[in-house]
Design a protein around this motif. Structure first.
Motif, short mmCIF file in Angstrom:
data_model
loop_
_atom_site.label_atom_id
_atom_site.label_comp_id
_atom_site.label_asym_id
_atom_site.label_seq_id
_atom_site.Cartn_x
_atom_site.Cartn_y
_atom_site.Cartn_z
N PRO A 210 43.66 10.92 22.42
CA PRO A 210 44.70 11.23 21.45
C PRO A 210 46.18 10.67 22.08
CG PRO A 210 43.31 13.15 21.57
CD PRO A 210 42.73 12.00 22.46
N LEU A 211 46.25 10.90 23.62
CA LEU A 211 47.51 10.31 24.12
C LEU A 211 47.82 8.90 24.07
CD1 LEU A 211 49.94 11.39 25.87
CD2 LEU A 211 48.48 10.79 28.04
N SER A 212 46.70 8.12 24.21
CA SER A 212 46.61 6.57 23.79
C SER A 212 47.24 6.44 22.62
CB SER A 212 45.27 5.81 24.12
OG SER A 212 44.97 6.36 25.39
N VAL A 213 46.83 7.09 21.51
CA VAL A 213 47.28 6.94 20.01
C VAL A 213 48.64 7.34 20.04
CG1 VAL A 213 46.94 7.84 17.76
CG2 VAL A 213 44.93 7.41 19.10
N ILE A 214 49.11 8.47 20.59
CA ILE A 214 50.69 8.65 20.68
C ILE A 214 51.31 7.76 21.19
CG2 ILE A 214 51.97 10.43 21.57
CD1 ILE A 214 50.05 12.53 21.16
N ILE A 215 50.96 7.01 22.49
CA ILE A 215 51.77 6.08 23.28
C ILE A 215 51.57 4.79 22.13
CG2 ILE A 215 51.73 4.61 25.25
CD1 ILE A 215 50.52 6.91 26.77
N PHE A 216 50.60 4.49 21.73
CA PHE A 216 50.58 3.39 20.81
C PHE A 216 51.60 3.26 19.73
CE2 PHE A 216 49.18 1.24 17.04
CZ PHE A 216 48.93 -0.14 17.23
N THR A 217 51.62 4.41 18.94
CA THR A 217 52.39 4.77 17.77
C THR A 217 53.85 4.73 18.10
OG1 THR A 217 52.00 7.08 18.17
CG2 THR A 217 50.62 6.02 16.58
N TYR A 218 54.19 5.31 19.38
CA TYR A 218 55.64 5.51 19.82
C TYR A 218 56.04 4.05 20.11
CZ TYR A 218 56.52 10.28 18.80
OH TYR A 218 56.84 11.45 17.91
N PHE A 219 55.28 3.21 20.84
CA PHE A 219 55.89 1.96 21.08
C PHE A 219 56.04 1.15 19.91
CE2 PHE A 219 53.97 2.10 25.31
CZ PHE A 219 55.24 1.69 26.10
N SER A 220 55.14 1.30 18.71
CA SER A 220 55.42 0.49 17.56
C SER A 220 56.63 1.34 16.82
CB SER A 220 54.17 0.89 16.51
OG SER A 220 52.99 0.53 17.19
N ILE A 221 56.66 2.58 16.92
CA ILE A 221 57.95 3.06 16.25
C ILE A 221 59.31 2.60 16.88
CG2 ILE A 221 59.20 5.32 16.06
CD1 ILE A 221 56.52 6.74 15.87
N ILE A 222 59.45 2.63 18.15
CA ILE A 222 60.59 2.09 18.90
C ILE A 222 60.97 0.54 18.42
CG2 ILE A 222 61.66 1.63 20.97
CD1 ILE A 222 59.87 3.91 22.35
N GLU A 223 59.81 -0.14 18.51
CA GLU A 223 59.99 -1.37 18.10
C GLU A 223 60.62 -1.75 16.49
OE1 GLU A 223 57.40 -5.71 17.90
OE2 GLU A 223 56.57 -3.66 18.48
N ALA A 224 59.88 -0.68 15.78
CA ALA A 224 60.41 -0.81 14.35
C ALA A 224 61.74 -0.17 14.27
CB ALA A 224 59.28 0.18 13.51
N ILE A 225 62.07 0.76 14.98
CA ILE A 225 63.42 1.34 14.68
C ILE A 225 64.46 0.40 15.40
CG2 ILE A 225 65.02 3.25 15.91
CD1 ILE A 225 62.75 4.93 15.76
N ILE A 226 64.25 -0.42 16.29
CA ILE A 226 65.31 -1.39 16.76
C ILE A 226 65.58 -2.28 15.98
CG2 ILE A 226 65.55 -3.37 18.56
CD1 ILE A 226 63.87 -1.66 20.46
N ARG A 227 64.54 -2.72 14.85
CA ARG A 227 64.99 -3.75 13.79
C ARG A 227 65.74 -3.28 12.83
NH1 ARG A 227 59.37 -5.26 14.90
NH2 ARG A 227 58.77 -4.27 13.11
N ILE A 228 65.86 -1.96 12.55
CA ILE A 228 66.47 -1.39 11.42
C ILE A 228 67.88 -1.14 11.66
CG2 ILE A 228 64.45 -0.11 10.44
CD1 ILE A 228 65.62 2.51 11.47
N PRO A 229 68.80 -1.17 10.56
CA PRO A 229 70.18 -1.18 11.02
C PRO A 229 70.70 0.29 11.36
CG PRO A 229 69.55 -1.51 8.60
CD PRO A 229 68.39 -1.49 9.19
N LYS A 230 71.69 0.06 12.50
CA LYS A 230 72.10 1.16 13.23
C LYS A 230 72.41 2.55 12.60
CE LYS A 230 73.92 -1.78 17.03
NZ LYS A 230 75.16 -2.13 17.83
N GLU A 231 72.73 2.42 11.37
CA GLU A 231 73.15 3.90 10.72
C GLU A 231 71.89 4.44 10.32
OE1 GLU A 231 73.35 0.47 7.60
OE2 GLU A 231 74.28 0.90 9.86
N ARG A 232 70.68 3.97 10.21
CA ARG A 232 69.67 4.46 9.86
C ARG A 232 68.68 4.91 11.26
NH1 ARG A 232 66.67 0.50 6.04
NH2 ARG A 232 64.82 2.10 6.38
N GLN A 233 69.06 4.38 12.58
CA GLN A 233 68.39 4.36 13.59
C GLN A 233 68.33 5.82 14.02
OE1 GLN A 233 69.57 1.51 16.41
NE2 GLN A 233 68.81 -0.09 15.76
N ARG A 234 69.75 6.56 14.03
CA ARG A 234 69.67 7.91 14.56
C ARG A 234 68.68 8.86 13.70
NH1 ARG A 234 75.40 11.41 14.82
NH2 ARG A 234 74.31 13.06 15.95
#
Length: 308
Positions: A210-234
């Motif tokens: 489960p911890l590996s799943v969590i780490i993978f998902t949050y790496f993907s989430i951070i990568e996706a958040i970086i690409r979206i507009p700043k007003e939606r990042q927060r």
């Protein structure tokens, strides 16, 4: 000749924390307040989610399941601890000790899987939002929640079977405030190397997968958040911050206790660390989710105003 199971122990003595009467009374009230606060907080979250239609979403469905788990998480250990604070007879029947250990392990394993499921929900919501309602439908959410409980109790069952087959012929003193795996294993009077190995392997699986799943998902989430507009990042970060905080608190203490191949060299240290993941963490989780989640705070305020 066929070997028979030997069990001369009918009850265990739980050492607890201290033998000084004044400290016993003080600790009784401290843990009583924490227990009542934990149960109340989690029940309030469950009721708030049930009464507010805006919170009828997968994320809050899993949060409701987590709160339900936390209520039982503290109930399986704290009430008997409170009783022992007020009496010198700190005994627990052998059968009750085994049952307490199995239920506690089951709930801990279930929480590991459930936190990974909640991380996957955030991954789908942020990384593939257009397919969120299709992927995280009611049937899928129910299967994932029920599956978390089934996996947790099944893994704990394998651990318990190995321990139940051990011989306990004395001594019967457990240097802990509840029946946990390591202290109980330390009292077995036959070879426990197989039990330790099985416990370690299953512990690593139920923690690291489960911890590996969590780490993978949050790496993907951070990568996706970086690409979206700043007003939606927060807003995107705020939906994950509370879950990430809970994961950090829970896994940091759980790994310290269970992801070790040998018996703990310092049971006193393990005993005090156990307070955090078995008692303090369930009390903090509702506070973390309420403080970091605007939707929950608004819904909670409306619910309290409605009750008033």
């Amino acid at each position: 000749m066929k070997a028979h199971r030997i069990n001369n122990v009918t009850e265990f003595f739980l050492v607890g924390f201290t033998t000084r009467p004044e400290m016993q009374v003080f600790l009784f009230f401290v843990f009583l307040v924490i227990y009542l606060l934990t149960v109340t907080e989690n029940l309030v979250i469950i009721i708030t989610i049930k009464l507010n239609i805006k919170l009828h979403k997968p994320m809050y469905y899993f949060l409701c399941s987590l709160s339900f788990l936390e209520v039982w998480y503290v109930t399986v250990t704290v009430p008997i601890l409170l009783c022992h604070f007020l009496t010198q007879h700190k005994m627990i029947a052998f059968a009750f000790c085994m049952a307490q250990m199995y239920i506690f392990i089951s709930l801990a394993c279930t929480e590991c899987v459930l936190l990974a499921v909640m991380a996957f929900d955030r991954y789908v919501a942020i990384c593939i939002p257009l397919r969120y309602t299709v992927i995280m439908n009611n049937t899928c959410c129910m299967l994932m929640a029920v599956g978390s409980w089934l996996i947790g109790f099944s893994v704990a069952m394998f651990k318990a079977i190995i321990i139940f087959r051990l011989n306990f012929c004395g001594p019967n003193t457990i240097n802990h405030f509840f029946c946990d795996i390591s202290p109980v294993l330390n009292l077995a009077c036959n070879d426990i190397s197989l039990a330790e190995l099985v416990d370690f392997i299953l512990g690593m699986i139920i923690i690291l997968v489960p911890l590996s799943v969590i780490i993978f998902t949050y790496f993907s989430i951070i990568e996706a958040i970086i690409r979206i507009p700043k007003e939606r990042q927060r807003k995107a970060f705020s939906t994950c911050a509370s879950h990430l905080a809970v994961v950090t608190i829970f896994y940091s203490t759980t790994i310290f206790i269970y992801a070790r191949p040998k018996k703990l060299s310092s049971f006193n240290l393990a005993k005090y660390v156990s307070i955090f993941y078995s008692i303090v963490t369930p009390a903090l989780n509702p506070i973390v989710y309420c403080l970091r989640n605007r939707e929950v705070k608004v819904a909670l305020k409306k619910t309290l105003q409605g009750c008033h």
